[in-house]
Scaffold this motif. Structure first.
Motif, PDB file in Angstrom:
ATOM      1  N   SER A 180       0.821  -1.224   0.000  1.00 35.66           N
ATOM      2  CA  SER A 180       0.000   0.000   0.000  1.00 35.66           C
ATOM      3  C   SER A 180       0.848   1.265   0.000  1.00 35.66           C
ATOM      4  O   SER A 180       0.383   2.338  -0.384  1.00 35.66           O
ATOM      5  CB  SER A 180      -0.921   0.013   1.222  1.00 35.66           C
ATOM      6  N   ALA A 181       2.114   1.155   0.444  1.00 36.71           N
ATOM      7  CA  ALA A 181       2.983   2.329   0.530  1.00 36.71           C
ATOM      8  C   ALA A 181       3.919   2.453  -0.662  1.00 36.71           C
ATOM      9  O   ALA A 181       4.711   3.398  -0.731  1.00 36.71           O
ATOM     10  CB  ALA A 181       3.808   2.279   1.817  1.00 36.71           C
ATOM     11  N   ASP A 182       3.827   1.544  -1.596  1.00 33.90           N
ATOM     12  CA  ASP A 182       4.763   1.544  -2.710  1.00 33.90           C
ATOM     13  C   ASP A 182       4.678   2.823  -3.534  1.00 33.90           C
ATOM     14  O   ASP A 182       5.692   3.341  -4.015  1.00 33.90           O
ATOM     15  CB  ASP A 182       4.512   0.332  -3.604  1.00 33.90           C
ATOM     16  N   LYS A 183       3.459   3.367  -3.706  1.00 33.66           N
ATOM     17  CA  LYS A 183       3.273   4.555  -4.540  1.00 33.66           C
ATOM     18  C   LYS A 183       3.531   5.856  -3.788  1.00 33.66           C
ATOM     19  O   LYS A 183       3.526   6.932  -4.386  1.00 33.66           O
ATOM     20  CB  LYS A 183       1.859   4.573  -5.117  1.00 33.66           C
ATOM     21  N   THR A 184       3.747   5.770  -2.488  1.00 37.54           N
ATOM     22  CA  THR A 184       3.953   6.991  -1.695  1.00 37.54           C
ATOM     23  C   THR A 184       5.343   7.046  -1.068  1.00 37.54           C
ATOM     24  O   THR A 184       5.603   7.886  -0.225  1.00 37.54           O
ATOM     25  CB  THR A 184       2.896   7.086  -0.575  1.00 37.54           C
ATOM     26  N   THR A 185       6.220   6.142  -1.492  1.00 35.36           N
ATOM     27  CA  THR A 185       7.581   6.125  -0.948  1.00 35.36           C
ATOM     28  C   THR A 185       8.595   6.141  -2.079  1.00 35.36           C
ATOM     29  O   THR A 185       8.338   5.645  -3.182  1.00 35.36           O
ATOM     30  CB  THR A 185       7.830   4.890  -0.071  1.00 35.36           C
ATOM     31  N   ALA A 186       9.754   6.712  -1.778  1.00 34.79           N
ATOM     32  CA  ALA A 186      10.854   6.764  -2.742  1.00 34.79           C
ATOM     33  C   ALA A 186      12.114   6.227  -2.080  1.00 34.79           C
ATOM     34  O   ALA A 186      12.218   6.178  -0.849  1.00 34.79           O
ATOM     35  CB  ALA A 186      11.079   8.205  -3.218  1.00 34.79           C
ATOM     36  N   LEU A 187      13.074   5.821  -2.890  1.00 37.02           N
ATOM     37  CA  LEU A 187      14.377   5.443  -2.358  1.00 37.02           C
ATOM     38  C   LEU A 187      15.097   6.737  -1.992  1.00 37.02           C
ATOM     39  O   LEU A 187      15.408   7.561  -2.849  1.00 37.02           O
ATOM     40  CB  LEU A 187      15.178   4.666  -3.407  1.00 37.02           C
ATOM     41  N   LEU A 188      15.337   6.933  -0.711  1.00 36.15           N
ATOM     42  CA  LEU A 188      15.878   8.206  -0.229  1.00 36.15           C
ATOM     43  C   LEU A 188      17.397   8.253  -0.208  1.00 36.15           C
ATOM     44  O   LEU A 188      17.994   9.298  -0.449  1.00 36.15           O
ATOM     45  CB  LEU A 188      15.332   8.510   1.169  1.00 36.15           C
ATOM     46  N   GLY A 189      18.037   7.133   0.111  1.00 36.50           N
ATOM     47  CA  GLY A 189      19.488   7.217   0.164  1.00 36.50           C
ATOM     48  C   GLY A 189      20.173   5.925   0.541  1.00 36.50           C
ATOM     49  O   GLY A 189      19.574   5.028   1.128  1.00 36.50           O
ATOM     50  N   VAL A 190      21.440   5.857   0.174  1.00 39.07           N
ATOM     51  CA  VAL A 190      22.374   4.831   0.634  1.00 39.07           C
ATOM     52  C   VAL A 190      23.680   5.575   0.889  1.00 39.07           C
ATOM     53  O   VAL A 190      24.302   6.075  -0.051  1.00 39.07           O
ATOM     54  CB  VAL A 190      22.588   3.716  -0.397  1.00 39.07           C
ATOM     55  N   VAL A 191      24.078   5.694   2.147  1.00 38.12           N
ATOM     56  CA  VAL A 191      25.292   6.446   2.486  1.00 38.12           C
ATOM     57  C   VAL A 191      26.173   5.592   3.402  1.00 38.12           C
ATOM     58  O   VAL A 191      25.674   4.808   4.210  1.00 38.12           O
ATOM     59  CB  VAL A 191      24.968   7.788   3.173  1.00 38.12           C
ATOM     60  N   PHE A 192      27.479   5.772   3.257  1.00 37.51           N
ATOM     61  CA  PHE A 192      28.413   5.012   4.078  1.00 37.51           C
ATOM     62  C   PHE A 192      28.233   5.363   5.552  1.00 37.51           C
ATOM     63  O   PHE A 192      28.122   6.530   5.926  1.00 37.51           O
ATOM     64  CB  PHE A 192      29.848   5.299   3.652  1.00 37.51           C
TER      65      PHE A 192
ATOM     66  N   SER B  36       8.895   8.784   2.608  1.00 33.03           N
ATOM     67  CA  SER B  36       8.172   9.865   1.943  1.00 33.03           C
ATOM     68  C   SER B  36       9.134  10.733   1.146  1.00 33.03           C
ATOM     69  O   SER B  36      10.208  11.095   1.637  1.00 33.03           O
ATOM     70  CB  SER B  36       7.436  10.723   2.974  1.00 33.03           C
ATOM     71  N   PRO B  37       8.755  11.121  -0.081  1.00 35.35           N
ATOM     72  CA  PRO B  37       9.627  11.987  -0.880  1.00 35.35           C
ATOM     73  C   PRO B  37       9.650  13.434  -0.399  1.00 35.35           C
ATOM     74  O   PRO B  37      10.508  14.215  -0.822  1.00 35.35           O
ATOM     75  CB  PRO B  37       9.022  11.884  -2.281  1.00 35.35           C
TER      76      PRO B  37
ATOM     77  N   SER C 154       9.111  15.677   5.690  1.00 33.48           N
ATOM     78  CA  SER C 154       8.523  14.538   6.398  1.00 33.48           C
ATOM     79  C   SER C 154       9.611  13.711   7.078  1.00 33.48           C
ATOM     80  O   SER C 154      10.751  13.643   6.623  1.00 33.48           O
ATOM     81  CB  SER C 154       7.754  13.652   5.410  1.00 33.48           C
ATOM     82  N   ASP C 155       9.248  13.094   8.202  1.00 34.69           N
ATOM     83  CA  ASP C 155      10.182  12.206   8.897  1.00 34.69           C
ATOM     84  C   ASP C 155       9.729  10.751   8.800  1.00 34.69           C
ATOM     85  O   ASP C 155      10.143   9.908   9.589  1.00 34.69           O
ATOM     86  CB  ASP C 155      10.335  12.624  10.366  1.00 34.69           C
ATOM     87  N   GLU C 156       8.889  10.459   7.800  1.00 37.92           N
ATOM     88  CA  GLU C 156       8.399   9.104   7.598  1.00 37.92           C
ATOM     89  C   GLU C 156       9.373   8.340   6.692  1.00 37.92           C
ATOM     90  O   GLU C 156       9.524   8.652   5.522  1.00 37.92           O
ATOM     91  CB  GLU C 156       7.006   9.136   6.952  1.00 37.92           C
ATOM     92  N   PHE C 157      10.064   7.354   7.256  1.00 40.37           N
ATOM     93  CA  PHE C 157      10.975   6.555   6.459  1.00 40.37           C
ATOM     94  C   PHE C 157      11.229   5.223   7.152  1.00 40.37           C
ATOM     95  O   PHE C 157      10.980   5.053   8.340  1.00 40.37           O
ATOM     96  CB  PHE C 157      12.299   7.292   6.224  1.00 40.37           C
ATOM     97  N   ILE C 158      11.749   4.276   6.379  1.00 33.06           N
ATOM     98  CA  ILE C 158      12.110   2.957   6.893  1.00 33.06           C
ATOM     99  C   ILE C 158      13.633   2.886   6.934  1.00 33.06           C
ATOM    100  O   ILE C 158      14.289   2.959   5.891  1.00 33.06           O
ATOM    101  CB  ILE C 158      11.559   1.851   5.988  1.00 33.06           C
ATOM    102  N   PRO C 159      14.235   2.756   8.126  1.00 34.81           N
ATOM    103  CA  PRO C 159      15.700   2.680   8.217  1.00 34.81           C
ATOM    104  C   PRO C 159      16.191   1.271   7.890  1.00 34.81           C
ATOM    105  O   PRO C 159      15.689   0.283   8.419  1.00 34.81           O
ATOM    106  CB  PRO C 159      15.965   3.042   9.682  1.00 34.81           C
TER     107      PRO C 159
END
Length: 201
Positions: free
Chosen positions: A123-135, A151-152, A156-161
């Motif tokens: 359900s969240a696939d259309k409302t989430t983006a790949l935000l980052g990959v950092v060392f 969230s793009p 927003s502070d909504e994200f999956i770590p």
């Protein structure tokens, strides 16, 4: 006397007629000058970007210096995503490159949100983006990277770590970072791939 009365009657008639004409003109004028304002349609915002970003680090790993570069780029070929307000964004791709000290490439990989799909609700696939990959850090024989999908909207502070682990043989594993969700501060590694590595950098 008769003339005076006739003049008074004429004057009264003239004034009355003039008053009626004036009222009629005013009404007619009011009727013709009705101005209607058309409501302006709100223009949709243009498609936005989360923001391009790059990071380069040189770290000591297994007795050698390696150069790690991560780059986030909007990818217009991917499906659009939107925030909670309906604003549309391009999704991102993340390019990871790790160079050995002699300049040769140890690892090069492009990541998309689909690489982390097991951690994203349908359900969240259309409302989430790949935000980052950092060392993040060196952990023994492994390189650890912090990754996130969410969230793009930059406000927003909504994200999956998530945690991305690179082994000395160049293999990858991804698991959800639940350190913030545990009371004892331990990291519970789910979906982690365990491997025995024989080769080095």
């Amino acid at each position: 006397m008769r003339r005076i009365m006739i003049k008074m009657l004429f004057y009264t008639f003239f004034v009355s007629t003039l008053t009626i004409l004036q009222v009629g003109c005013v009404k007619k004028k009011d009727t013709n000058n009705i101005i209607t304002h058309k409501e302006e349609k709100k223009r949709p915002k243009p498609i936005q970007k989360v923001g391009d970003f790059s990071q380069t680090r040189v770290v000591s790993w297994l007795g050698h210096n390696v150069k790690i570069t991560t780059e986030r780029l909007a990818d217009k070929d991917l499906s659009l995503v939107q925030d909670e307000n309906g604003n549309k964004y391009y999704d991102n791709k993340i390019i990871l490159k790790i160079h050995r000290s002699d300049g040769s490439i140890f690892l090069e990989r492009v990541f998309y949100k689909s690489d982390f799909s097991k951690f994203i609700d349908t359900s969240a696939d259309k409302t989430t983006a790949l935000l980052g990959v950092v060392f993040d850090r060196v952990n023994g024989d492994h390189l650890l990277f912090a990754a996130s999908v969410g969230s793009p909207d930059n406000m927003s502070d909504e994200f999956i770590p998530l945690v991305l682990k690179v082994t000395k043989s160049g293999s990858l594993s991804i698991y959800k970072d639940t350190q913030m969700d545990t009371n004892d501060g331990s990291i519970q590694k789910s979906e982690q791939i365990t491997e025995e590595d024989e080769e080095g950098v």
